[in-house]
Write an enzyme that holds these catalytic residues in place. Structure first.
Site, PDB file in Angstrom:
ATOM      1  N   GLU A   1       0.889  -1.174   0.000  1.00 35.77           N
ATOM      2  CA  GLU A   1       0.000   0.000   0.000  1.00 35.77           C
ATOM      3  C   GLU A   1       0.914   1.207   0.000  1.00 35.77           C
ATOM      4  O   GLU A   1       1.683   1.416   0.946  1.00 35.77           O
ATOM      5  CB  GLU A   1      -0.913  -0.044   1.223  1.00 35.77           C
ATOM      6  CG  GLU A   1      -2.022   0.988   1.180  1.00 35.77           C
ATOM      7  CD  GLU A   1      -1.786   2.101   2.147  1.00 35.77           C
ATOM      8  OE1 GLU A   1      -1.345   3.182   1.665  1.00 35.77           O
ATOM      9  OE2 GLU A   1      -2.023   1.930   3.341  1.00 35.77           O
TER      10      GLU A   1
ATOM     11  N   CYS B   1      -3.037   7.501   5.410  1.00 30.60           N
ATOM     12  CA  CYS B   1      -3.025   7.054   4.015  1.00 30.60           C
ATOM     13  C   CYS B   1      -4.177   7.668   3.231  1.00 30.60           C
ATOM     14  O   CYS B   1      -4.144   7.700   1.995  1.00 30.60           O
ATOM     15  CB  CYS B   1      -3.144   5.534   3.937  1.00 30.60           C
ATOM     16  SG  CYS B   1      -1.995   4.623   4.970  1.00 30.60           S
TER      17      CYS B   1
END
Length: 525
Positions: free
Chosen positions: A267, A301
């Site tokens: 990620e 994120c």
């Protein structure tokens, strides 16, 4: 282990091992003060030993019962909670994050572990499918049964922005252990003390459960000396990573060059675009956006780094409100001095791009590494021309893209890179326009929100925290939610295997296999 006994040693199986490499200390980013104790980095020898133990533990661990693994995960959660205030205090000192934030993050960490325990007890994770034999068919059909098994030892990389929930006992570790995979963690060097406190909780659970020592190890080292070596090691069968695009892609390249390539679930980066339709304005959109942008100093994120706002009076009012909020804001401490400098450099690069205007900047916060929030503006036409305008700036900076009409907005959406999230703000009267955006965003992102903000990722069965490249290296998976267990499994078919030696999940007596029958087929939950 407590703070009073915290040493610079890492965990390799049950042993606390002093690294053979250089030494370093964690740094409090709010003060730039070095913290005790001194830690020693590991290298090839430590990687070799940790992977050897993990490989030896694999067959024993993967064949434990779902109930045994569920109890093991719950014991880890209990042990983390038993660390008490010492864990929170050390985490705050190493990360600059508020103790209240870390307390919530600890709750998320233990919730993830307990949720995967529920998944194991429920049973559907094994993906059972059974096609019974049809002896009367010509030719006869054999008995074919399928289950998913663990891949093998997994390397997990601790992340900088979540010292607990995406680190030593975070989501990647929890899902890998639930699948039956031993885990070797590469500690993030920004918070080694926090990581090793958590490691003590995991190691205690391994020992108390009577499991092999190699089920869990936690290594200190540089990305090159330990990180790359882990991914390249033939004993490692999958990788979980949360971090920068450059770091993730480097690991993907290492894994691809192996004689046996392995999956890297990285990620990496996302600007999490927000699409504001005029029907949602004025409302409280500017206030909500500001809160999501600056949450955690923009170090989630999912902080929104792009927002598309209509031209005209309603959009101008949104911008004016946002300018006021940002201008009066005070910066928060970032995780490390390096991350702070990267944020400052990224904002400077954005401001230097032709057509970009800086429209608001707050004040730096007290102490070290607390830069001001910033907001920039650009036209949708210019945005479509310049790919660099999509680059993530990790921190509280965002770019407003002004568009003239729906076609203008649709064109901008079509040009977006892969993202973790996208949000659409609209009134009920705008469903046709919203649907046109939705169809595009389904191809671009892992999670689509309506009239909400991307920060705040729920740990649930239906959550997807993933998306097409460059948000992640594999859009078929998620790093949050119970679907994450499938990253560390693979399917195996069993044909005409005698019932006495069939895995328990595939035996006819197993209640999971009695759910429904369609045309002679039995499918698990």
């Amino acid at each position: 282990m407590t703070l009073s006994t915290l040493s610079g040693e890492m965990f390799i199986g049950f042993d606390r091992v002093q690294g053979s490499g250089d030494t370093f200390r964690a740094v409090n980013p709010a003060t730039n003060e070095e913290l005790e104790p001194e830690f020693a980095l590991g290298g090839d020898a430590e990687v070799e030993e940790a992977v050897r133990l993990a490989t030896e533990a694999f067959d024993t661990f993967r064949e434990t019962t779902p109930e045994d693994r569920a109890a093991f995960l719950e014991a880890i959660a209990d042990n983390i909670e038993a660390l008490g205030d010492e864990l929170i205090s050390r985490g705050a000192a190493e990360s600059g994050l508020a103790e209240a934030r870390l307390t919530n993050e600890r709750g998320r960490t233990t919730t993830q572990l307990r949720l995967f325990a529920e998944v194991l007890r429920e049973g559907s994770y094994s993906g059972v499918r059974i096609d019974p034999a049809l002896p009367g068919r010509t030719p006869p059909r054999p008995d074919i049964r399928l289950r998913k098994i663990a891949l093998g030892p997994v390397a997990v990389f601790g992340s900088s922005n979540f010292p607990l929930a995406f680190s030593n006992a975070g989501g990647d570790t929890a899902s890998a252990l639930a699948a039956g995979c031993p885990v070797v963690v590469k500690v993030h060097n920004a918070h080694p003390g926090t990581a090793l406190l958590v490691s003590s909780a995991v190691t205690k659970a391994v020992r108390d459960a009577g499991l092999p020592a190699g089920v869990y190890s936690s290594l200190l080292g540089s990305g090159r000396s330990v990180g790359t070596a882990l991914v390249a090691h033939p004993g490692i069968k999958a990788v979980g990573f949360t971090g920068s695009r450059s770091g993730g892609l480097a690991l993907v390249a290492v894994a691809a060059k192996r004689p046996e390539p392995i999956p890297v679930y990285a990620e990496m980066s996302s600007t999490n675009p927000v699409f504001v339709l005029e029907s949602s304005l004025p409302g409280q959109v500017a206030e909500g956006f500001f809160g999501s942008l600056t949450l955690g100093s923009g170090q989630f994120c999912t902080n929104p780094g792009l927002i598309f706002v209509p031209e005209g009076a309603a959009g101008d009012q949104f911008v004016a409100t946002l300018v006021g909020l940002v201008s009066s804001s005070v910066g928060q401490t970032m995780l490390t001095a390096g991350i702070c400098q990267s944020y400052v450099d990224g904002a400077s690069r954005l401001a230097a791009i032709d057509g970009v205007t800086s429209i608001a900047e707050g004040s730096s916060g007290p102490g070290e590494n607390a830069p001001a929030a910033q907001v920039f503006s650009v036209s949708a036409d210019r945005f479509a021309e310049e790919r660099a305008l999509q680059d993530e700036i990790f921190g509280a900076a965002s770019l407003i893209v002004r568009y003239s009409d729906l076609d203008h907005l649709i064109n901008a959406a079509e040009g977006l890179e892969g993202q973790l999230t996208a949000a659409i703000h609209c009134a009920d009267t705008d469903v046709d326009a919203a649907h046109k955006l939705l169809v595009i965003l389904e191809r671009k992102v892992g999670r689509i929100l309506f009239n909400g903000w991307p920060t705040g990722v729920e740990v649930t069965h239906a959550m997807v925290h993933g998306g097409p490249s460059p948000a992640t290296s594999d859009s078929r998976s998620t790093s949050v939610g119970t679907l994450a267990i499938e990253r560390f499994q693979r399917p195996v078919s069993y044909q005409n295997v005698p019932s006495a030696i069939l895995p328990v999940e595939l035996q006819d007596s197993n209640p999971w296999n009695q759910v429904r029958r369609i045309d002679g087929r039995i499918e698990g939950l």
